[in-house]
Motif scaffolding. Structure first.
Motif, PDB file in Angstrom:
ATOM      1  N   SER A 205     122.489  25.976  52.092  1.00 35.88           N
ATOM      2  CA  SER A 205     124.093  26.302  52.081  1.00 35.88           C
ATOM      3  C   SER A 205     124.612  25.722  53.593  1.00 35.88           C
ATOM      4  CB  SER A 205     124.848  27.693  51.697  1.00 35.88           C
ATOM      5  OG  SER A 205     125.889  27.592  52.070  1.00 35.88           O
ATOM      6  N   ARG A 206     125.655  25.323  53.561  1.00 33.52           N
ATOM      7  CA  ARG A 206     126.155  24.994  55.190  1.00 33.52           C
ATOM      8  C   ARG A 206     126.685  26.281  55.557  1.00 33.52           C
ATOM      9  NH1 ARG A 206     130.184  19.976  54.341  1.00 33.52           N
ATOM     10  NH2 ARG A 206     130.544  21.038  52.519  1.00 33.52           N
ATOM     11  N   ARG A 207     127.087  27.287  54.487  1.00 33.46           N
ATOM     12  CA  ARG A 207     127.507  28.530  55.230  1.00 33.46           C
ATOM     13  C   ARG A 207     126.554  29.359  55.766  1.00 33.46           C
ATOM     14  NH1 ARG A 207     130.160  31.895  50.447  1.00 33.46           N
ATOM     15  NH2 ARG A 207     131.567  30.172  50.626  1.00 33.46           N
ATOM     16  N   LYS A 208     126.825  29.866  57.022  1.00 31.68           N
ATOM     17  CA  LYS A 208     125.955  30.862  57.573  1.00 31.68           C
ATOM     18  C   LYS A 208     125.736  32.015  57.034  1.00 31.68           C
ATOM     19  CE  LYS A 208     127.115  28.795  62.304  1.00 31.68           C
ATOM     20  NZ  LYS A 208     127.410  29.175  63.848  1.00 31.68           N
ATOM     21  N   MET A 209     124.490  32.649  57.078  1.00 30.90           N
ATOM     22  CA  MET A 209     124.286  33.965  56.527  1.00 30.90           C
ATOM     23  C   MET A 209     123.934  34.869  57.609  1.00 30.90           C
ATOM     24  SD  MET A 209     121.342  32.288  53.650  1.00 30.90           S
ATOM     25  CE  MET A 209     121.227  34.271  53.090  1.00 30.90           C
ATOM     26  N   LEU A 210     125.062  35.882  57.579  1.00 34.27           N
ATOM     27  CA  LEU A 210     124.877  36.817  58.388  1.00 34.27           C
ATOM     28  C   LEU A 210     123.967  37.849  58.165  1.00 34.27           C
ATOM     29  CD1 LEU A 210     128.787  36.528  59.543  1.00 34.27           C
ATOM     30  CD2 LEU A 210     126.570  35.241  60.507  1.00 34.27           C
ATOM     31  N   VAL A 211     123.021  38.524  58.710  1.00 38.07           N
ATOM     32  CA  VAL A 211     122.150  39.671  58.348  1.00 38.07           C
ATOM     33  C   VAL A 211     122.392  40.607  59.342  1.00 38.07           C
ATOM     34  CG1 VAL A 211     120.041  40.383  57.864  1.00 38.07           C
ATOM     35  CG2 VAL A 211     120.542  37.948  57.414  1.00 38.07           C
ATOM     36  N   GLY A 212     122.540  42.065  58.791  1.00 37.60           N
ATOM     37  CA  GLY A 212     122.619  43.039  59.851  1.00 37.60           C
ATOM     38  C   GLY A 212     123.922  43.501  60.309  1.00 37.60           C
ATOM     39  N   LEU A 213     124.849  42.747  59.931  1.00 35.65           N
ATOM     40  CA  LEU A 213     126.351  42.904  60.472  1.00 35.65           C
ATOM     41  C   LEU A 213     126.852  44.300  60.187  1.00 35.65           C
ATOM     42  CD1 LEU A 213     128.554  41.987  62.338  1.00 35.65           C
ATOM     43  CD2 LEU A 213     129.495  40.824  60.453  1.00 35.65           C
ATOM     44  N   GLY A 214     127.385  45.229  61.119  1.00 40.27           N
ATOM     45  CA  GLY A 214     127.901  46.446  60.991  1.00 40.27           C
ATOM     46  C   GLY A 214     128.467  47.169  61.942  1.00 40.27           C
ATOM     47  N   ALA A 215     129.705  47.784  61.709  1.00 41.79           N
ATOM     48  CA  ALA A 215     130.162  48.574  62.793  1.00 41.79           C
ATOM     49  C   ALA A 215     129.361  49.955  62.776  1.00 41.79           C
ATOM     50  CB  ALA A 215     131.909  49.131  62.496  1.00 41.79           C
ATOM     51  N   VAL A 216     129.016  50.511  64.144  1.00 38.08           N
ATOM     52  CA  VAL A 216     128.549  51.783  63.959  1.00 38.08           C
ATOM     53  C   VAL A 216     129.290  52.643  64.724  1.00 38.08           C
ATOM     54  CG1 VAL A 216     126.069  50.644  64.186  1.00 38.08           C
ATOM     55  CG2 VAL A 216     127.178  50.924  66.101  1.00 38.08           C
ATOM     56  N   GLY A 217     130.431  52.651  65.162  1.00 36.81           N
ATOM     57  CA  GLY A 217     131.224  53.666  65.490  1.00 36.81           C
ATOM     58  C   GLY A 217     131.822  53.417  66.643  1.00 36.81           C
TER      59      GLY A 217
ATOM     60  N   ASN B 162     125.524  43.050  66.182  1.00 36.12           N
ATOM     61  CA  ASN B 162     125.394  42.197  65.173  1.00 36.12           C
ATOM     62  C   ASN B 162     124.316  41.120  65.424  1.00 36.12           C
ATOM     63  OD1 ASN B 162     126.192  39.277  66.842  1.00 36.12           O
ATOM     64  ND2 ASN B 162     127.616  41.114  67.422  1.00 36.12           N
ATOM     65  N   ASP B 163     123.889  40.291  64.384  1.00 40.34           N
ATOM     66  CA  ASP B 163     123.017  39.662  64.200  1.00 40.34           C
ATOM     67  C   ASP B 163     123.492  38.258  63.379  1.00 40.34           C
ATOM     68  OD1 ASP B 163     120.612  38.473  64.701  1.00 40.34           O
ATOM     69  OD2 ASP B 163     119.613  39.801  63.304  1.00 40.34           O
ATOM     70  N   THR B 164     122.676  37.167  63.711  1.00 41.47           N
ATOM     71  CA  THR B 164     123.214  35.831  63.079  1.00 41.47           C
ATOM     72  C   THR B 164     122.142  35.183  62.890  1.00 41.47           C
ATOM     73  OG1 THR B 164     125.221  35.813  63.803  1.00 41.47           O
ATOM     74  CG2 THR B 164     124.446  33.746  62.887  1.00 41.47           C
ATOM     75  N   GLU B 165     121.694  34.598  61.704  1.00 38.58           N
ATOM     76  CA  GLU B 165     120.642  33.935  61.213  1.00 38.58           C
ATOM     77  C   GLU B 165     120.980  32.624  60.615  1.00 38.58           C
ATOM     78  OE1 GLU B 165     117.823  34.830  62.248  1.00 38.58           O
ATOM     79  OE2 GLU B 165     117.988  36.965  62.288  1.00 38.58           O
TER      80      GLU B 165
END
Length: 446
Positions: free
Chosen positions: A9-21, A36-39
């Motif tokens: 896919s040309r769409r980036k896959m974002l893994v483990g993205l989340g607000a922690v407070g 955040n983390d981007t693969e």
């Protein structure tokens, strides 16, 4: 397509993205921190595969003491390129294909050829096509005129005997001959080839049309200076029998061979590249609600090939493999197939061409019936210039272009005598045939 590279896919896959407070510090001031983390999957590609046909040719002819000829060792054709192997090196030149030319042809002369195939990158279904482009008289000598019953037409195409067969190289420069593909006079063989002859990758001449064995692909056409070919080749032989007399003096013929490779992936092998148009109709096992004692399923492929000198109608009967065949008189003793033709598409069928093996026709198993003002009389021999043949499960008719327009209509109605299905070729298979009025016939146009 080539599966070596796979695009996700040309769409980036974002893994483990989340607000922690959110944490505050100081009066009225807030600070925010996000983990955040981007693969990333980059430069994904889809690459189309290819299919490239090389035909390796080994041809020779024997004219006794007059001449001997053979193609140079390692000859091949690839598109409009003709080449040879010279000490293992490939030498090519631009051209219009490989031409076989024989002069001073006499009774007793013969020739033979072998075609082998390198289908680069993909397995493919193979078809052999051809056309008789000229059958000329070229004037007459005095002894020829005494023997020639057709002074306006060349006799050589009918005099030459041709056989096309599967073959495999024997490893010693010769061939092991396998199943016969088609044989007869040159005119008969070229009639069959103009209609298109499907080839089977396992050399089985009785293989079904749909999903027959394909020819395997190779990675390259030559390996260490040797052709890298599929197992099955096609061999042909021709001969002018010594029984032929003066009627062929000064006559000449011209003809073409063609081979087509069509990728086998996502195809069933039924597409005929040799012809201009094809209509497919299923056998009808429920015509008028009758109960059949010996039903079978299948399709009839009706094809038209517009040639330089003749128009060829072919009807390929593709049975379902249950051992019961529409055209087999052992299965259906009364099987027959008449074809009504409206040669000028004016609304009225002009004549019928009939295949009926047990009818005792003058040109058995073929007959011809003209429309005599609304009725058909007894079957007659085929008119001059007309031809017909049955090749395997295909019925073929050749019609001179002078006897049929570039737009015409036809209607076919195969019958098994009530034991099995009917095979209707018309515009609306839900209705019965009308052999006089062509309003429900199928129209073809060049």
């Amino acid at each position: 397509m080539n599966d070596d590279t796979i695009g996700l896919s040309r769409r980036k896959m974002l893994v483990g993205l989340g607000a922690v407070g959110v944490a505050s510090a100081g009066a009225g001031l807030g600070t925010t921190a996000y983990f955040n983390d981007t693969e990333t999957f980059e430069n994904n590609t889809l690459t189309a595969g290819s299919l490239d046909l090389f035909v390796h040719v080994d041809y020779s002819e024997d004219q006794g003491s007059y001449a001997q000829y053979s193609t140079p060792s390692g000859s091949f054709i690839n598109g409009n390129v003709v080449g040879q192997l010279d000490d293992g090196e490939v030498v090519t030149q631009e051209g219009d294909g490989l031409s076989i030319q024989v002069s001073d042809l006499k009774p007793g002369d013969s020739g033979e050829g072998e075609f082998c195939f390198s289908i680069v990158d993909n397995p493919a279904y193979m078809w052999m096509c051809g056309e008789l482009t000229a059958n000329d008289e070229n004037g007459e000598t005095e002894p020829e005129s005494d023997d020639d019953e057709t002074p306006d037409t060349g006799d050589l195409a009918d005099a030459m005997e041709v056989t096309v067969s599967y073959c495999t190289p024997d490893g010693d420069g010769g061939n092991v001959i396998g199943d016969e593909i088609v044989s007869g006079s040159l005119a008969e063989v070229m009639l069959a080839l103009q209609a298109g002859v499907p080839l089977s990758g396992d050399g089985d001449a009785s293989a079904s049309l749909a999903d027959r064995p394909a020819f395997e692909g190779v990675t390259e056409p030559f390996v260490e200076g040797t052709p890298n070919i599929a197992e099955q080749c096609v061999c042909f032989t021709w001969e002018v029998p010594t029984s032929v007399g003066n009627e062929i003096q000064t006559d000449s013929v011209m003809f073409d061979f063609e081979f087509f490779a069509v990728q086998s992936r996502h195809n069933d092998g039924t597409h005929n590249p040799c012809v201009d148009e094809t209509v497919v109709t299923a056998y009808d096992n429920d015509w008028k609600g009758q109960t059949l004692g010996n039903p079978t399923d299948g399709n009839v492929y009706t094809s038209v090939s517009f040639g330089q000198n003749q128009t060829v109608l072919s009807f390929a009967f593709a049975d379902d493999g249950d051992g019961v065949d529409f055209l087999d008189t052992a299965d259906y003793s009364s099987t027959n197939f008449p074809v009504a033709v409206d040669a000028d598409a004016d609304g009225t069928h002009d004549w019928q061409l009939i295949w009926q093996p047990n009818a005792g026709f003058p040109d058995a198993p073929f007959g011809y019936q003209p429309n005599n003002g609304g009725s058909y009389g007894a079957a007659e021999p085929l008119p001059a210039g007309f031809s017909a043949a049955k090749v395997g499960n295909t019925i073929v008719f050749g019609i001179p272009n002078s006897d049929i327009n570039s737009t015409f209509r036809l209607l076919g109605y195969g019958s098994t005598g009530g034991e099995g299905p009917v095979a209707k070729v018309n515009d609306d298979p839900a209705v019965g045939p009308d052999f006089l009025d062509s309003s429900d016939a199928v129209e073809f146009s060049d």
